[in-house]
Write a protein that holds these residues in place. Sequence first.
Motif, PDB file in Angstrom:
ATOM      1  N   LEU A   6     -11.267  -5.898   0.505  1.00  0.00           N
ATOM      2  CA  LEU A   6     -10.346  -5.185  -0.377  1.00  0.00           C
ATOM      3  C   LEU A   6      -9.153  -6.088  -0.637  1.00  0.00           C
ATOM      4  O   LEU A   6      -8.616  -6.704   0.282  1.00  0.00           O
ATOM      5  CB  LEU A   6      -9.831  -3.875   0.232  1.00  0.00           C
ATOM      6  N   THR A   7      -8.773  -6.165  -1.903  1.00  0.00           N
ATOM      7  CA  THR A   7      -7.529  -6.841  -2.217  1.00  0.00           C
ATOM      8  C   THR A   7      -7.029  -6.314  -3.553  1.00  0.00           C
ATOM      9  O   THR A   7      -7.693  -5.501  -4.192  1.00  0.00           O
ATOM     10  CB  THR A   7      -7.682  -8.375  -2.204  1.00  0.00           C
ATOM     11  N   GLY A   8      -5.841  -6.747  -3.937  1.00  0.00           N
ATOM     12  CA  GLY A   8      -5.318  -6.215  -5.189  1.00  0.00           C
ATOM     13  C   GLY A   8      -4.035  -6.889  -5.608  1.00  0.00           C
ATOM     14  O   GLY A   8      -3.536  -7.804  -4.939  1.00  0.00           O
ATOM     15  N   ASP A   9      -3.529  -6.437  -6.743  1.00  0.00           N
ATOM     16  CA  ASP A   9      -2.314  -7.012  -7.310  1.00  0.00           C
ATOM     17  C   ASP A   9      -1.464  -5.905  -7.918  1.00  0.00           C
ATOM     18  O   ASP A   9      -1.985  -4.919  -8.418  1.00  0.00           O
ATOM     19  CB  ASP A   9      -2.676  -8.006  -8.428  1.00  0.00           C
ATOM     20  N   ARG A  10      -0.155  -6.130  -7.872  1.00  0.00           N
ATOM     21  CA  ARG A  10       0.745  -5.194  -8.551  1.00  0.00           C
ATOM     22  C   ARG A  10       0.713  -5.454 -10.057  1.00  0.00           C
ATOM     23  O   ARG A  10       0.864  -6.605 -10.468  1.00  0.00           O
ATOM     24  CB  ARG A  10       2.175  -5.419  -8.090  1.00  0.00           C
ATOM     25  N   MET A  42      -8.163  -3.727  -6.280  1.00  0.00           N
ATOM     26  CA  MET A  42      -7.280  -2.614  -6.616  1.00  0.00           C
ATOM     27  C   MET A  42      -6.088  -3.044  -7.467  1.00  0.00           C
ATOM     28  O   MET A  42      -5.420  -4.029  -7.158  1.00  0.00           O
ATOM     29  CB  MET A  42      -6.770  -2.010  -5.302  1.00  0.00           C
ATOM     30  N   ALA A  44      -2.581  -2.222  -8.005  1.00  0.00           N
ATOM     31  CA  ALA A  44      -1.659  -1.499  -7.120  1.00  0.00           C
ATOM     32  C   ALA A  44      -0.470  -0.937  -7.905  1.00  0.00           C
ATOM     33  O   ALA A  44       0.667  -1.358  -7.726  1.00  0.00           O
ATOM     34  CB  ALA A  44      -1.205  -2.406  -5.984  1.00  0.00           C
ATOM     35  N   GLN A  47       2.150   0.937  -5.696  1.00  0.00           N
ATOM     36  CA  GLN A  47       3.029  -0.014  -4.998  1.00  0.00           C
ATOM     37  C   GLN A  47       4.014  -0.663  -5.979  1.00  0.00           C
ATOM     38  O   GLN A  47       5.174  -0.870  -5.653  1.00  0.00           O
ATOM     39  CB  GLN A  47       2.211  -1.090  -4.289  1.00  0.00           C
ATOM     40  N   GLN A 137       0.134   0.060   2.058  1.00  0.00           N
ATOM     41  CA  GLN A 137      -0.840  -1.035   1.966  1.00  0.00           C
ATOM     42  C   GLN A 137      -1.867  -0.951   3.104  1.00  0.00           C
ATOM     43  O   GLN A 137      -3.042  -1.260   2.921  1.00  0.00           O
ATOM     44  CB  GLN A 137      -0.114  -2.385   1.966  1.00  0.00           C
ATOM     45  N   ASP A 140      -4.363   1.450   1.904  1.00  0.00           N
ATOM     46  CA  ASP A 140      -5.283   0.833   0.930  1.00  0.00           C
ATOM     47  C   ASP A 140      -6.419   0.108   1.648  1.00  0.00           C
ATOM     48  O   ASP A 140      -7.589   0.221   1.293  1.00  0.00           O
ATOM     49  CB  ASP A 140      -4.563  -0.230   0.069  1.00  0.00           C
ATOM     50  N   ILE A 141      -6.026  -0.661   2.647  1.00  0.00           N
ATOM     51  CA  ILE A 141      -6.995  -1.535   3.313  1.00  0.00           C
ATOM     52  C   ILE A 141      -7.953  -0.724   4.190  1.00  0.00           C
ATOM     53  O   ILE A 141      -9.168  -0.897   4.140  1.00  0.00           O
ATOM     54  CB  ILE A 141      -6.252  -2.603   4.153  1.00  0.00           C
ATOM     55  N   VAL A 149      -9.369  -9.432   3.786  1.00  0.00           N
ATOM     56  CA  VAL A 149      -8.412  -9.245   2.709  1.00  0.00           C
ATOM     57  C   VAL A 149      -7.980 -10.613   2.183  1.00  0.00           C
ATOM     58  O   VAL A 149      -7.152 -11.286   2.798  1.00  0.00           O
ATOM     59  CB  VAL A 149      -7.172  -8.455   3.210  1.00  0.00           C
ATOM     60  N   VAL A 151      -5.805 -12.972   0.380  1.00  0.00           N
ATOM     61  CA  VAL A 151      -4.432 -12.895  -0.140  1.00  0.00           C
ATOM     62  C   VAL A 151      -3.707 -14.228   0.060  1.00  0.00           C
ATOM     63  O   VAL A 151      -4.198 -15.118   0.752  1.00  0.00           O
ATOM     64  CB  VAL A 151      -3.608 -11.816   0.612  1.00  0.00           C
ATOM     65  N   GLN A 155       1.430 -12.351   2.131  1.00  0.00           N
ATOM     66  CA  GLN A 155       0.904 -11.031   2.489  1.00  0.00           C
ATOM     67  C   GLN A 155       0.500 -10.934   3.971  1.00  0.00           C
ATOM     68  O   GLN A 155       0.105  -9.864   4.423  1.00  0.00           O
ATOM     69  CB  GLN A 155      -0.305 -10.695   1.611  1.00  0.00           C
TER      70      GLN A 155
HETATM   71  N1  TRP Z   1       1.081  -6.411  -1.968  1.00  0.00           N
HETATM   72  C1  TRP Z   1       0.132  -6.978  -2.895  1.00  0.00           C
HETATM   73  C2  TRP Z   1       0.910  -7.810  -3.915  1.00  0.00           C
HETATM   74  O1  TRP Z   1       2.113  -7.736  -3.959  1.00  0.00           O
HETATM   75  C3  TRP Z   1      -0.675  -5.929  -3.631  1.00  0.00           C
HETATM   76  C4  TRP Z   1      -1.460  -5.041  -2.728  1.00  0.00           C
HETATM   77  C5  TRP Z   1      -1.316  -3.696  -2.574  1.00  0.00           C
HETATM   78  C6  TRP Z   1      -2.502  -5.444  -1.840  1.00  0.00           C
HETATM   79  N2  TRP Z   1      -2.201  -3.205  -1.691  1.00  0.00           N
HETATM   80  C7  TRP Z   1      -2.952  -4.240  -1.217  1.00  0.00           C
HETATM   81  C8  TRP Z   1      -3.108  -6.656  -1.521  1.00  0.00           C
HETATM   82  C9  TRP Z   1      -3.952  -4.257  -0.249  1.00  0.00           C
HETATM   83  C10 TRP Z   1      -4.122  -6.673  -0.564  1.00  0.00           C
HETATM   84  C11 TRP Z   1      -4.531  -5.481   0.072  1.00  0.00           C
HETATM   85  O2  TRP Z   1       0.316  -8.521  -4.700  1.00  0.00           O
END
Ligand code: TRP
Length: 362
Positions: A6-10, A42, A44, A47, A137, A140-141, A149, A151, A155
């Motif tokens: 799982l990973t993601g970006d704002r 994801m 985000a 977030q 967060q 989320d994970i 993850v 990143v 992170q």
């Molecule tokens: N904090 C990450 C960012 O600023 C975005 C993010 C939100 C994220 N939830 C996450 C990354 C869970 C990895 C896993 O880009």
Amino acid sequence: MQKIILTGDRPTGRLHVGHYVGSLRRRVELQNHGDYDKIFIMIADAQALTDNFDNPEKVRQNILEVALDYLAVGLNPDISTIFIQSQIPELTELTFYYMNLVTVARLQRNPTVKSEIQLRNFEASIPVGFLCYPISQAADITAFKATTVPVGDDQLPMIEQTREIVRKFNAIYKETLVEPEALLPDNEACMRLPGTDGMAKMSKSLDNCIYLADDPKVINQKILSMYTDPLHIRVEDPGHIDGNPVFTYLEAFCKAEHFERYLPEYMNLDELKAHYQRGGLGDVKIKKFLNNILQEELEPIRLRRKEYEKDISAVYDILKAGSERAREIAAQTLSEVKNAMRINYFDDKELLYNQISNYSIK
Ligand code: TRP
């Protein structure tokens, strides 16, 4: 045990080459290697709202931009579930229960939160939502039982905090959650790609980013105006590599085949660096080389983006289907969490019988 990413970006802007070498490129490789059982990517937005609560429109608009960038780099929605954080209410519920396991002092010690508080001038009054985003967060994970993850190193404190929450939850209630591991980029240049102006990070407000969706002409202009070594005035002058972003970008992007194709008089980056340091190698030549490489790398991304841009409603369909799939998984984990915490009153026949018998004795 399943291997799950799982990973993601704002969604606060389009994604740039810093995101690309820091994480996106790796995600696509992992996806295409097929070693992982499940991949969740994801957007985000919830977030992003923790420090953009007064500008929800910005977040709303950028969800599509980030989705297009994801698809453009080659994330395949048939393999990777792409979803929107706020559409999974289970994540908020998990956050609320995890809040009991974390102290305010611990959150304030989180190095990433600390530096962001300074950056945003939140010192005098920190919004509670912002302070708690590491907990969200962790939700989320853990909601997806992620083992990995991918990143950037900024992170790492979030992953560490997640691991603490998992250990505490499992110890207090019942073995339920999975401790994740961070997967960092394998080279220093990819970990922290500087801005085109040589500043530590690419950021929209500094206007020092090369975006994945930039036109070829714009990319060329940005590269030709990149900061280099201010002491390297004439071609014959010895040049410096440290703090010279052109070389950092080359480290992040160039492969042996690029030399064969665009600069055959050098074998590799070490030779190019040595010549620059000796003197006699001009900035324009290395910038042209970098431009050739970036154009080659970014062209297929830009073309794929153009294809997806033709059918925006299909992109929203991908996000909707992904969010529905993600929600089912998160709901399953939430139900396990509530069972472990024994807040499953209506599914628990034993509770009812015990209470009945307690009362019938009196
Ligand atoms: N904090 C990450 C960012 O600023 C975005 C993010 C939100 C994220 N939830 C996450 C990354 C869970 C990895 C896993 O880009």
